[in-house]
Structures are given as structure tokens and as C-alpha cells.
Design a protein around this motif. Structure first.
Motif, short mmCIF file in Angstrom:
data_model
loop_
_atom_site.label_atom_id
_atom_site.label_comp_id
_atom_site.label_asym_id
_atom_site.label_seq_id
_atom_site.Cartn_x
_atom_site.Cartn_y
_atom_site.Cartn_z
N VAL A 145 12.65 4.08 -9.49
CA VAL A 145 11.55 4.20 -8.68
C VAL A 145 11.41 2.62 -8.31
O VAL A 145 11.27 1.87 -9.11
CB VAL A 145 10.20 4.77 -9.24
N ASP A 146 11.44 2.63 -6.85
CA ASP A 146 11.44 1.12 -6.43
C ASP A 146 12.31 0.26 -7.07
O ASP A 146 11.93 -0.79 -7.39
CB ASP A 146 10.17 0.68 -6.30
N ASP A 147 13.51 0.76 -7.20
CA ASP A 147 14.71 0.03 -7.97
C ASP A 147 14.43 -0.46 -9.30
O ASP A 147 15.00 -1.27 -9.86
CB ASP A 147 15.12 -1.22 -6.98
N GLN A 148 13.78 0.43 -9.83
CA GLN A 148 13.49 0.03 -11.29
C GLN A 148 13.60 1.30 -12.17
O GLN A 148 13.42 2.49 -11.87
CB GLN A 148 11.87 -0.32 -11.65
N ARG A 149 14.80 1.01 -13.04
CA ARG A 149 15.23 2.17 -13.87
C ARG A 149 14.15 2.95 -14.72
O ARG A 149 13.69 2.25 -15.52
CB ARG A 149 16.49 1.88 -14.48
N VAL A 150 14.36 3.93 -14.89
CA VAL A 150 13.77 4.94 -15.79
C VAL A 150 14.74 5.50 -16.84
O VAL A 150 15.34 6.52 -16.66
CB VAL A 150 12.89 6.02 -15.23
N PRO A 151 14.74 4.99 -18.01
CA PRO A 151 15.69 5.01 -18.90
C PRO A 151 15.47 6.47 -20.04
O PRO A 151 14.28 7.07 -19.88
CB PRO A 151 16.06 4.09 -19.83
N LEU A 152 16.34 7.05 -20.46
CA LEU A 152 16.48 7.76 -21.30
C LEU A 152 16.18 7.39 -22.76
O LEU A 152 17.14 6.56 -23.48
CB LEU A 152 17.51 8.87 -21.45
N LEU A 153 15.29 7.74 -23.65
CA LEU A 153 15.28 7.72 -25.15
C LEU A 153 15.21 8.96 -25.69
O LEU A 153 14.77 9.99 -25.10
CB LEU A 153 13.61 7.05 -25.18
N TYR A 154 15.75 8.80 -27.08
CA TYR A 154 16.13 10.04 -27.95
C TYR A 154 14.72 10.24 -28.61
O TYR A 154 14.16 9.15 -29.40
CB TYR A 154 17.21 9.93 -28.97
N GLY A 155 14.22 11.45 -28.90
CA GLY A 155 13.10 11.69 -29.86
C GLY A 155 12.42 12.98 -29.31
O GLY A 155 13.06 13.88 -28.46
N PRO B 157 0.69 -1.25 -0.10
CA PRO B 157 0.14 -0.10 0.14
C PRO B 157 0.81 1.24 -0.05
O PRO B 157 0.07 2.40 -0.13
CB PRO B 157 -0.72 -0.08 1.14
N GLY B 158 2.17 1.16 0.42
CA GLY B 158 2.84 2.46 0.34
C GLY B 158 3.10 2.91 -0.99
O GLY B 158 2.97 2.50 -2.15
N PRO B 159 3.42 4.33 -1.04
CA PRO B 159 3.58 4.91 -2.13
C PRO B 159 5.09 4.61 -2.78
O PRO B 159 5.72 3.91 -2.37
CB PRO B 159 3.78 6.61 -1.78
N GLU B 160 5.22 5.07 -4.09
CA GLU B 160 6.47 4.87 -4.89
C GLU B 160 7.50 5.53 -4.32
O GLU B 160 7.23 6.55 -3.89
CB GLU B 160 6.41 4.75 -6.43
N ILE B 161 8.82 5.06 -4.43
CA ILE B 161 9.85 5.85 -3.85
C ILE B 161 11.04 5.92 -4.61
O ILE B 161 11.60 5.01 -5.06
CB ILE B 161 10.27 5.17 -2.34
N ILE B 162 11.60 7.31 -4.75
CA ILE B 162 12.83 7.33 -5.30
C ILE B 162 14.09 6.73 -4.91
O ILE B 162 14.33 6.82 -3.71
CB ILE B 162 13.24 8.80 -5.86
N ASP C 134 16.45 -6.36 -18.99
CA ASP C 134 17.52 -5.64 -18.72
C ASP C 134 17.51 -4.31 -17.77
O ASP C 134 18.65 -3.94 -17.34
CB ASP C 134 18.34 -5.19 -20.15
N LEU C 135 16.36 -3.82 -17.51
CA LEU C 135 16.38 -2.66 -16.76
C LEU C 135 15.95 -2.90 -15.41
O LEU C 135 16.04 -2.00 -14.52
CB LEU C 135 15.40 -1.63 -17.42
N GLY C 136 15.69 -4.38 -15.28
CA GLY C 136 15.23 -4.74 -13.74
C GLY C 136 13.85 -4.33 -13.62
O GLY C 136 13.38 -4.27 -12.41
N ARG C 137 13.03 -4.03 -14.70
CA ARG C 137 11.75 -3.77 -14.67
C ARG C 137 10.76 -5.08 -14.86
O ARG C 137 11.17 -6.24 -15.32
CB ARG C 137 11.19 -2.72 -15.69
N GLU C 138 9.50 -4.89 -14.37
CA GLU C 138 8.62 -6.08 -14.57
C GLU C 138 8.23 -6.31 -16.24
O GLU C 138 8.16 -5.27 -16.81
CB GLU C 138 7.03 -5.72 -13.90
N GLN C 139 8.45 -7.44 -16.70
CA GLN C 139 8.48 -7.73 -18.15
C GLN C 139 6.82 -7.88 -18.63
O GLN C 139 6.55 -8.96 -18.79
CB GLN C 139 9.23 -8.95 -18.32
N THR C 140 6.25 -6.65 -18.97
CA THR C 140 5.11 -6.66 -19.24
C THR C 140 4.79 -6.63 -20.73
O THR C 140 3.65 -6.97 -21.37
CB THR C 140 4.40 -5.29 -18.77
N GLY C 141 5.85 -6.13 -21.52
CA GLY C 141 5.71 -6.03 -22.91
C GLY C 141 4.81 -4.66 -23.43
O GLY C 141 4.62 -4.53 -24.36
#
Length: 409
Positions: free
Chosen positions: A148-158, A124-129, A210-217
Motif C-alpha cells: 500500500v503506497d509502496d509500503q510492503r505488508v509482510p506475512l508473519l507466522y502465528g 489528502p488522498g486515500p491509500e492505494i494498493i 528493510d520493508l521500505g516502511r516508515e521507521q516508527t518502532g
């Protein structure tokens, strides 16, 4: 006011009791013609230095003839064939350019009763940086902007931010942007177009692993940050262990550039591609190129901020100009510094030039130079070109390289 100072007053008697002198002109009046002559001479000298008014003896009538001069001009110069470059030096600032913020996205999983804070999927807790970059760090494609919660937020070019969840069946420019980035990062099994297919989803799962994120597709708006290219972190505003809201950090481009607030008087000197020389605080110089010329903006020069130097309600209009520096190593360790920018506005090759002081104003208008041939001086009318470095481009009948001309003053 003393009686003797009033206009038309009778001259007072002299202290010795004798009648006043019959000479009606006081000493100050006798000096006035000399003072006027000095003012006129000074004006001519100033105008001559600017290359705008006469710098030598005024020419005669429309048909100047060769004449035997009892004495030649004070000095002479030679007409030279050379390259002239019109320049203007202005103040500039070296830095990484304008910074932009990275803002935490509104999570689709936010709990309405929690003030908008997203909830952790594990409880139930909030996401944490849990991770942040350092100020001055460079982030490239695929690199982590924050976690956030040990899941990396990557940079994309565009140029198109992620504004929806992309999944199989999605189509559009944002899909094309994602697939181009996946391909650049080495993922395969799909065609980089604007259609999100099963092949795309499989590549996304590999990327998420590879990012350590949940593999949702699938890819949601909070799973990546989009920017035009590599970024340099300017300031970190969030803190570890806090909820990702508002600005996380600010960043800019990775290459140092020079910015100039150019006075609109010099607007004709710049265009995209104009070359310039940048002088750094240590005296070294590096070449730069104008890459952006903005629209004139007017800033009040007096009033609220107290920073203006004008008077009344005057204002100063400037153009924002950006110059890129190809050889970044020549900038040394300077991260931000005031610099001098010498704009090379116009270049004329193989022109005939003389010192500005060699010009003589003609009574009927225009200019001439004194062609010195032995003891004879002939006034040759000339057409003026560009002024640069104390020289002026001239052309006209009889004007040739090597010709000796007088410098009247």
C-alpha cells in the motif's frame, strides 16, 4: 375382467367343444416351486459372496463327525498364514485445502467523511494498493502479501492476529508472536518473550527500514498479516490502483492434500494416523496419512438443490477427513483432481486365512470349514476374524497352516 380370470370361476369350455381338462393346476402354478427354488439359491449365492450367510453345504448337528464322502468338494483351498489388511475404497479430492480470505484492516487513520478510506500520510488522498502477488504464488515468513503506497505488508507466522498497536511497554501473546518472527527473520537485540522493550523497538525499526516502511518502532494492525505458516495464493480479488477495502485475496496452505467426505458407515475405519493409498487419475499411487477427522455433518439428499439421490426426506451424514501426502513430488503436476482413496483400516499379521467361499454355515449357528483328508471330510468349527481381499481370518481347534479345506461352491 374376463370371467375366466376371476377367482372361483368355472373353467370355460375348450375351443374344440370338449369338456375342460380335469387337471386343476394351470401351467403357471406348476412352475412356481421351481421359481421359488431359484430365488432361494440366488439369495444363498449372493449372501455367500458377502461372507455373511452360508457359502457351502449346511453343516450337520452340533457334533460333526468325519465321514467318508462319495465325492469330495468341487474344489479345495489351503489354509495360509499371512497378513490381512481390511480396506475400504472411497472417493476423494486432491487440492490445496480450504481457502481463507485476507481482508484489508480498518485503518486507524480513516477519515470519517471519506467512507472509511484511510488517508495517505503525504496528502489528502486515500491509500492505494500498489503491488499484489500472482495467483499460485507462495508467500513465506517476511514475504510481501501486498503493498500500500509502496509500503510492503509482510506475512508473519502465528495464530494471533495483530489487533492493536504494539509499542514499548506492551505485553502479551501478540508481542511474543511478533518477537519470535523478528528473531526468525534474523533481527537481534531483544529477548523473544511477551514484553515489548526498547530492544524490540530497535529491531522493529530495522525491520521497517528493510520493508521500505516508515521507521516508527511500533507495529499497527495494518502493518502485517498473520497466518499459521507459508501460504499459496488462490485468487487475487483486489486490483492495483484501488483503495484496500474488503477482501484483498484468498489463500490456502502450500502443500497438496486429499479431502474425503466419508460416509458415517465407515467412521470406525479412520483415526488420526490411519494410512491410505491414493490413486491418481493416471493410475499411479502415493501413500497418505489421515491428519484430521471432523464431526459428522448431515446434508439433505433431496429438495432445494436437486442434487440428492435419496427419496423423501432422507439425508446423508458424512465426516470430513483430511489426508496429508508426505511425498509431494509423487503427486506430479496435479493441482486439483478427483482421486480414489483406499483406507487401510486394520492390519492383522500372521493370521490363518482361507477364501470366504470356504465357509460353511452351521445349523446351530456359527461357521465351519471342511477339512479334507484323503476321501474323508470333517467339519471343523471356526471363529471368524477380519475379511480382506476375498479372504477371511479363521481360528479354531485343528486349524493349522497348510490344512486342505473344501470350497463347497
Amino acid at each position: 375382467m374376463d370371467h375366466a380370470d376371476r377367482p372361483g370361476a368355472r373353467p370355460a369350455a375348450r375351443p374344440d367343444g370338449n369338456a375342460p381338462s380335469a387337471d386343476p393346476a394351470p401351467p403357471r402354478r406348476r412352475r412356481r416351486p421351481l421359481r421359488t427354488a431359484l430365488v432361494v439359491l440366488a439369495a444363498l449365492v449372493v449372501a455367500g459372496a458377502a461372507g455373511v450367510a452360508a457359502t457351502g453345504t449346511l453343516g450337520g448337528g452340533g457334533n460333526e463327525q468325519a465321514s467318508a464322502a462319495p465325492s469330495g468338494p468341487p474344489r479345495t483351498a489351503t489354509v495360509e498364514q499371512r497378513t490381512l489388511t481390511r480396506t475400504q475404497t472411497v472417493a476423494g479430492t486432491l487440492g490445496y485445502g480450504t481457502t481463507t480470505p485476507v481482508v484489508a484492516p480498518a485503518s486507524s487513520g480513516a477519515d470519517a467523511g471519506s467512507g472509511g478510506s484511510a488517508r495517505n500520510a503525504d496528502g489528502p488522498g486515500p491509500e492505494i494498493i500498489t503491488a499484489l502477488p500472482g495467483e499460485g504464488d507462495t508467500i513465506r515468513r517476511g514475504g510481501s502479501v501486498y503493498s500500500v503506497d509502496d509500503q510492503r505488508v509482510p506475512l508473519l507466522y502465528g495464530s494471533i492476529p495483530l489487533y492493536r498497536t504494539l509499542r514499548v511497554g506492551s505485553e502479551g501473546k501478540d508481542v511474543a508472536m511478533l518477537e519470535k518472527n523478528l528473531a526468525a527473520l534474523g533481527y537481534t537485540g531483544f529477548t523473544a518473550d511477551d514484553a515489548y522493550t526498547e530492544g524490540t523497538a530497535e529491531a522493529v525499526r530495522a525491520w521497517q527500514e528493510d520493508l521500505g516502511r516508515e521507521q516508527t518502532g511500533t507495529v499497527g494492525p495494518d502493518e502485517a498479516v498473520v497466518a499459521p505458516g507459508a501460504r499459496r495464493v488462490a485468487e487475487v480479488k483486489a486490483a492495483l490502483g484501488t483503495v484496500p477495502t474488503g477482501e484483498i485475496l484468498t489463500w490456502s496452505g502450500t502443500e497438496r492434500a486429499v479431502g474425503v467426505d466419508l460416509d458415517v458407515r465407515y467412521e470406525d475405519l479412520v483415526d488420526q494416523g490411519t494410512k491410505a493409498d491414493i490413486e491418481l487419475p493416471d493410475g499411479t499411487s502415493v501413500e497418505a496419512t489421515v491428519t484430521e477427522v471432523g464431526t459428522a455433518a448431515t446434508a439433505a439428499s433431496s429438495g432445494g438443490n436437486g442434487g440428492g439421490q435419496g427419496s423423501g426426506g432422507s439425508s446423508n451424514a458424512t465426516l470430513p477427513v483430511r489426508l496429508s501426502v508426505k511425498d509431494q513430488k509423487r503427486l506430479g503436476r496435479y493441482q486439483a483432481a478427483p482421486v480414489e482413496v483406499t483406507l487401510r483400516a486394520e492390519t492383522r499379521k500372521d493370521v490363518l486365512a482361507v477364501p470366504v467361499e470356504a465357509l460353511t454355515a452351521r445349523r446351530e449357528g456359527g461357521y465351519a470349514v471342511q477339512a479334507v483328508r484323503g476321501s474323508a471330510v470333517e467339519y471343523l468349527p471356526v471363529k471368524l476374524g477380519i475379511f480382506a481381499g476375498g479372504l477371511v481370518e479363521i481360528s479354531g481347534d485343528g486349524i493349522t497352516a497348510g490344512l486342505t479345506v473344501g470350497v463347497p461352491r
